[in-house]
Design a protein around this motif. Structure first.
Motif, PDB file in Angstrom:
ATOM      1  N   ASP A 103       0.823  -1.215   0.000  1.00  0.00           N
ATOM      2  CA  ASP A 103       0.000   0.000   0.000  1.00  0.00           C
ATOM      3  C   ASP A 103       0.854   1.261   0.000  1.00  0.00           C
ATOM      4  O   ASP A 103       0.524   2.248  -0.637  1.00  0.00           O
ATOM      5  CB  ASP A 103      -0.899   0.037   1.242  1.00  0.00           C
ATOM      6  CG  ASP A 103      -2.033  -0.963   1.138  1.00  0.00           C
ATOM      7  OD1 ASP A 103      -2.453  -1.257  -0.001  1.00  0.00           O
ATOM      8  OD2 ASP A 103      -2.475  -1.465   2.185  1.00  0.00           O
ATOM      9  N   ASN A 104       1.915   1.212   0.805  1.00  0.00           N
ATOM     10  CA  ASN A 104       2.703   2.428   0.972  1.00  0.00           C
ATOM     11  C   ASN A 104       4.037   2.385   0.231  1.00  0.00           C
ATOM     12  O   ASN A 104       4.840   3.318   0.334  1.00  0.00           O
ATOM     13  CB  ASN A 104       2.909   2.699   2.463  1.00  0.00           C
ATOM     14  CG  ASN A 104       1.586   2.965   3.147  1.00  0.00           C
ATOM     15  OD1 ASN A 104       0.880   3.912   2.779  1.00  0.00           O
ATOM     16  ND2 ASN A 104       1.202   2.110   4.081  1.00  0.00           N
ATOM     17  N   LEU A 105       4.274   1.287  -0.498  1.00  0.00           N
ATOM     18  CA  LEU A 105       5.483   1.151  -1.314  1.00  0.00           C
ATOM     19  C   LEU A 105       6.759   1.341  -0.491  1.00  0.00           C
ATOM     20  O   LEU A 105       7.645   2.131  -0.863  1.00  0.00           O
ATOM     21  CB  LEU A 105       5.444   2.135  -2.503  1.00  0.00           C
ATOM     22  CG  LEU A 105       4.212   2.088  -3.410  1.00  0.00           C
ATOM     23  CD1 LEU A 105       4.449   2.902  -4.675  1.00  0.00           C
ATOM     24  CD2 LEU A 105       3.819   0.681  -3.784  1.00  0.00           C
ATOM     25  N   ALA A 154      20.806   4.003 -12.716  1.00  0.00           N
ATOM     26  CA  ALA A 154      20.847   5.280 -11.989  1.00  0.00           C
ATOM     27  C   ALA A 154      20.466   6.451 -12.870  1.00  0.00           C
ATOM     28  O   ALA A 154      19.956   7.457 -12.386  1.00  0.00           O
ATOM     29  CB  ALA A 154      22.222   5.499 -11.377  1.00  0.00           C
ATOM     30  N   PRO A 215       6.326   1.171  -8.303  1.00  0.00           N
ATOM     31  CA  PRO A 215       5.620   0.149  -9.087  1.00  0.00           C
ATOM     32  C   PRO A 215       6.578  -0.431 -10.126  1.00  0.00           C
ATOM     33  O   PRO A 215       7.399   0.295 -10.691  1.00  0.00           O
ATOM     34  CB  PRO A 215       4.494   0.933  -9.768  1.00  0.00           C
ATOM     35  CG  PRO A 215       4.396   2.231  -9.047  1.00  0.00           C
ATOM     36  CD  PRO A 215       5.747   2.511  -8.491  1.00  0.00           C
ATOM     37  N   GLU A 218       6.107  -2.011 -16.511  1.00  0.00           N
ATOM     38  CA  GLU A 218       5.493  -3.110 -17.253  1.00  0.00           C
ATOM     39  C   GLU A 218       6.416  -3.746 -18.269  1.00  0.00           C
ATOM     40  O   GLU A 218       6.384  -4.953 -18.476  1.00  0.00           O
ATOM     41  CB  GLU A 218       4.300  -2.554 -18.056  1.00  0.00           C
ATOM     42  CG  GLU A 218       2.979  -2.664 -17.397  1.00  0.00           C
ATOM     43  CD  GLU A 218       1.889  -2.045 -18.291  1.00  0.00           C
ATOM     44  OE1 GLU A 218       0.829  -1.773 -17.718  1.00  0.00           O
ATOM     45  OE2 GLU A 218       2.090  -1.826 -19.502  1.00  0.00           O
ATOM     46  N   VAL A 246      14.399   9.994 -21.166  1.00  0.00           N
ATOM     47  CA  VAL A 246      15.119   9.570 -19.961  1.00  0.00           C
ATOM     48  C   VAL A 246      15.251   8.051 -20.017  1.00  0.00           C
ATOM     49  O   VAL A 246      14.363   7.319 -19.602  1.00  0.00           O
ATOM     50  CB  VAL A 246      14.389   9.990 -18.667  1.00  0.00           C
ATOM     51  CG1 VAL A 246      15.206   9.589 -17.441  1.00  0.00           C
ATOM     52  CG2 VAL A 246      14.138  11.494 -18.660  1.00  0.00           C
ATOM     53  N   ASP A 284       5.325   1.923 -19.181  1.00  0.00           N
ATOM     54  CA  ASP A 284       4.103   1.256 -19.608  1.00  0.00           C
ATOM     55  C   ASP A 284       4.332   0.619 -20.985  1.00  0.00           C
ATOM     56  O   ASP A 284       4.993   1.204 -21.842  1.00  0.00           O
ATOM     57  CB  ASP A 284       2.948   2.261 -19.721  1.00  0.00           C
ATOM     58  CG  ASP A 284       2.502   2.747 -18.345  1.00  0.00           C
ATOM     59  OD1 ASP A 284       2.988   2.183 -17.336  1.00  0.00           O
ATOM     60  OD2 ASP A 284       1.695   3.684 -18.293  1.00  0.00           O
ATOM     61  N   ASP A 286       2.631   0.268 -23.603  1.00  0.00           N
ATOM     62  CA  ASP A 286       2.246   0.989 -24.827  1.00  0.00           C
ATOM     63  C   ASP A 286       2.955   2.341 -24.937  1.00  0.00           C
ATOM     64  O   ASP A 286       2.605   3.147 -25.786  1.00  0.00           O
ATOM     65  CB  ASP A 286       0.722   1.149 -24.882  1.00  0.00           C
ATOM     66  CG  ASP A 286       0.163   1.743 -23.589  1.00  0.00           C
ATOM     67  OD1 ASP A 286       0.962   1.969 -22.654  1.00  0.00           O
ATOM     68  OD2 ASP A 286      -1.050   1.975 -23.511  1.00  0.00           O
ATOM     69  N   CYS A 287       3.911   2.590 -24.082  1.00  0.00           N
ATOM     70  CA  CYS A 287       4.534   3.919 -24.055  1.00  0.00           C
ATOM     71  C   CYS A 287       6.034   3.907 -24.261  1.00  0.00           C
ATOM     72  O   CYS A 287       6.675   4.940 -24.116  1.00  0.00           O
ATOM     73  CB  CYS A 287       4.238   4.602 -22.736  1.00  0.00           C
ATOM     74  SG  CYS A 287       2.594   5.267 -22.740  1.00  0.00           S
ATOM     75  N   PRO A 291       9.513   6.503 -27.412  1.00  0.00           N
ATOM     76  CA  PRO A 291      10.859   6.961 -27.042  1.00  0.00           C
ATOM     77  C   PRO A 291      11.959   6.105 -27.688  1.00  0.00           C
ATOM     78  O   PRO A 291      12.979   6.636 -28.125  1.00  0.00           O
ATOM     79  CB  PRO A 291      10.888   6.811 -25.517  1.00  0.00           C
ATOM     80  CG  PRO A 291       9.461   6.762 -25.087  1.00  0.00           C
ATOM     81  CD  PRO A 291       8.650   6.289 -26.246  1.00  0.00           C
ATOM     82  N   ARG A 294      12.616   7.116 -31.098  1.00  0.00           N
ATOM     83  CA  ARG A 294      13.398   8.360 -31.131  1.00  0.00           C
ATOM     84  C   ARG A 294      14.882   8.087 -30.859  1.00  0.00           C
ATOM     85  O   ARG A 294      15.760   8.706 -31.457  1.00  0.00           O
ATOM     86  CB  ARG A 294      12.836   9.371 -30.116  1.00  0.00           C
ATOM     87  CG  ARG A 294      11.551  10.048 -30.621  1.00  0.00           C
ATOM     88  CD  ARG A 294      11.106  11.167 -29.708  1.00  0.00           C
ATOM     89  NE  ARG A 294      10.405  10.630 -28.528  1.00  0.00           N
ATOM     90  CZ  ARG A 294      10.292  11.258 -27.366  1.00  0.00           C
ATOM     91  NH1 ARG A 294      10.862  12.438 -27.198  1.00  0.00           N
ATOM     92  NH2 ARG A 294       9.624  10.708 -26.366  1.00  0.00           N
TER      93      ARG A 294
END
Lengths: 468, 468
Positions: A103-105, A154, A215, A218, A246, A284, A286-287, A291, A294
């Motif tokens: 819950d709080n990672l 890093a 998290p 993916e 990045v 993610d 699909d994301c 990049p 590029r």
């Protein structure tokens, strides 16, 4: 002054006879680290609780017995070497992941937990502990905290410091303090947590860490690109960052690295390749294609000779082969190796590589550079030449030249390994006298009798009045 | 003991007569901050160079004159108040952005630069300085560093500490030190940088900061959702994080906040709304619709009464109206307000809100909570009731109860504002005796004569032998 047998008896009383040894054959196992040096401790204790750590330190403080805390002994700067004899405090029994709070990672972790074990445990719960020093399959969280370990990721995710929320620390006096908390924001008093992160075992013994998690991303894509010149590779690095990408990882190999790799275990690079980049993007599913496309375009624009892209795990492993082969390949060049980890502002990489190559020619020594282009952190390996051990003084002069060049470019003499024993003579290149004086004052404040990992970080002072 | 005129003459000699004042009407301007308290300094200096700062501190140290460094005076905990009289060191003249390095993503910034001005300057170059305390349009980088300021975007981007790479600091002795560097990795010696970040002006005066920047995110989407209960809103927060979404901003308003806003400047929320969330996601333009859609789904699943989504800047501003209206709306409830900024592990938000509402009923006082749900950092405003000033003692008891409840839930008494003067009586709720003792020792090490911002952070010790 050797430890008295009464002190050894007292230590046995604290930790139990099973968790103490002064047998030479056992002490030998705690005499080394990943440097070549060895210093035999007089005894080794294996405390099992914070209270035992406190009792051992209090005893040591009272009787001025040096204590060197030890994780996996995998450090590259000598931080775990008992240079003043005395006691090694092996933290092996602090090996539990106490909690993983989805819950709080955050996770509560004892210091002897191996970094890769923590990573596997949190990944099972869909979480992510990013710091990944090259030693992560055997180095421990406690060692990572002591050295503020970095790693491949890093450039996007930062270093160990960025994931330590709070610590339980036993001070040399035996007092137990609690820094920070599990909370995401916390401005109650001084930031004591970070004072201990990267303090190389000289200020206190960490017995529990509260670590921040993320998290688990993916997906990941991996690209490698070979270039005809270091300048083209360096331009690519600048352009990737300049376009707001990045990457998770941005590694490079220089020409001598590529030659070493090709001799050791060919990975099929173009013969004219003079530099190699490995770039990963995560996020993610699909994301990351955008990049990565590029990144590919930037590589092409800068004249890459060969570009390979991997979306699946197996293919990715294949692309990592060249990068992973460098360290073993170096062993085939010479058994004599000085492994430095300088860091420069990223844009100064071409200049420092150029300077390193000039140094190699000046001393007629193989110098192999590779590492973390994304954050300017370069592993420079000054290798022995044809004369074997007789080359060592020449190698030392080469390292000295490289450190001088690094500092001229606004760099630091260590980005990951720490000062320890190995880099003491050079610390003045980065820390001016008042800054070093304050650091020594802090050491004296926390450890007035200088029992905790003495002889580390700080160069010997010639003025005995101010030595500690 | 009042300052001697010879000391004032010496100060004029250091900074120039134009940059010194002891005129009461001018000193009054430096007597206050964002708390209600006022303490008149005996004089104000406006140093223009690091050397002048050093000379002033050396003089003050020699003659035991208290010195309080001051940025914009916008702090909420009294950190800039000259409680012991003496000298205010107003840093106004340190107002230059010295460089913005687009290759290495760092800026060199003097401490009196206003946070919003830095942000605007780096955004022009496609870069991003994330820390955004609510005061960012007038608070300064120096103040942000002193308080380790947080803000709305901390849930994704962290706090000021996470962006400070290096500092030039003048110690109370007048020595000038240089911590950290512009490099992305740096493990040369102790992490002195972070010792000063959040030290509330008690350990040194920052004269230059090297700040880390990020690429500016391409796009942002904003969503607001109204819920029929705090529990439903809290479940939404947990679920968003639990599904691996890292929002940029995750703000909440409780029922009393919504009532205050609707009375002050109605924004069209459903009458039955008991809680309100504002959630932003930023990143690559083609990559934020997915996460935002998942956020919307989580809101729907948790029974949101109303959901609004904004993709364009104008619409986004409209959605921010409720959140921005809270602070002014509170003034319309009562002029008496105790503004606390507790933080709990995110999953404990429902419990702390429940506890706060019970406290409100117990003391029959309006208590309004809102803030940063994403990192558990809640602005709790204990308001005066019908009896006006006579309610103040009751308000203090309510604050006390809230702090006790916070600590029971693993929380901290301050997430953003710091301890300063206001929270000294409570620091022991979070720091145990050995941790507080070490903090005091550090203060004594750096500031042996206790001239720098005396009377801050640490509660008065009853044992005069150990006071400082």
């Amino acid at each position: 002054m050797p430890m008295k047998s009464s002190h050894k008896d007292a230590l046995r009383d604290i930790v139990g006879a099973d968790h103490f040894t002064d047998a030479q054959e056992e002490c030998l196992c705690y005499a080394y680290d990943a440097t070549r040096a060895q210093y035999l401790p007089e005894a080794v204790v294996f405390p099992g609780t914070t209270q035992e750590v406190a009792d051992v330190l209090r005893l040591a403080d009272t009787h001025r017995i040096p204590v060197v805390p030890r994780g996996a002994g995998s450090g590259f700067s000598g931080g775990a070497l008992p240079v003043a004899g005395g006691l090694v405090m092996a933290m092996n029994r602090f090996n539990r992941i106490r909690s993983i709070d989805t819950d709080n990672l955050v996770a509560e972790v004892e210091p002897a937990v191996v970094t890769a074990h923590l990573q596997a445990a949190v990944e099972k719960k869909g979480l992510f502990y990013p710091p990944d020093p090259a030693s992560y399959t055997f180095s421990t969280i406690g060692g990572n905290i002591a050295e503020n370990s970095g790693g491949m990721r890093a450039v996007k995710y930062g270093v160990t410091r960025d994931y330590v929320r709070g610590l339980e620390v036993v001070l040399p006096s035996g007092e137990v303090i609690h820094t920070g908390s599990a909370c995401a924001k916390d401005v109650v008093g001084y930031d004591l947590t970070t004072l201990f992160v990267g303090s190389e075992g000289t200020l206190g013994v960490v017995t529990l860490a509260t670590l921040r998690l993320l998290p688990l991303p993916e997906a990941k894509q991996t690209l490698t690109a070979a270039f005809g010149s270091m300048a083209a590779a360096a331009r690519t690095v600048s352009d990737v960052i300049g376009r707001g990408i990045v990457p998770t990882t941005l590694e490079f190999l220089d020409a001598p690295s590529l030659q070493a790799v090709e001799r050791y275990a060919p990975v099929g690079l173009p013969a004219e390749a003079q530099a190699f980049l490995l770039i990963e993007v995560d996020g993610d599913a699909d994301c990351i294609a955008g990049p990565m496309e590029r990144v590919r375009r930037v590589c092409t624009e800068n004249g890459a000779l060969q570009i390979r892209l991997a979306r699946e795990k197996d293919e990715q492993e294949e692309l990592w082969r060249a990068r992973r082969a460098v360290s073993p390949a170096l062993r085939s060049i010479s058994p004599y190796k000085m492994n430095e980890d300088i860091v420069v502002p990223r844009s100064r990489i071409p200049e420092i590589i150029d300077s390193i190559q000039k140094t190699a020619r000046r001393y007629d020594l193989p110098i192999v550079s590779f590492g973390h282009a994304g954050d300017g952190n370069i592993h420079v390996n000054v290798m022995g030449g044809t004369r074997g051990e007789a080359d060592v003084p020449k190698m030392e002069r080469a390292v000295d030249d490289i450190f001088q060049a690094t500092v001229k470019l606004g760099g630091r003499i260590s980005g990951e390994h720490g000062i320890g024993l190995a880099k003491q003579p050079y610390i003045g290149l980065n820390l001016d006298a008042p800054t070093l004086a304050l650091s020594r004052q802090l050491k004296r404040t926390l450890d007035p009798h200088n029992i905790l990992n003495p002889g580390k970080i700080f160069p010997q002072e010639t003025d005995s009045a101010s030595s500690f």
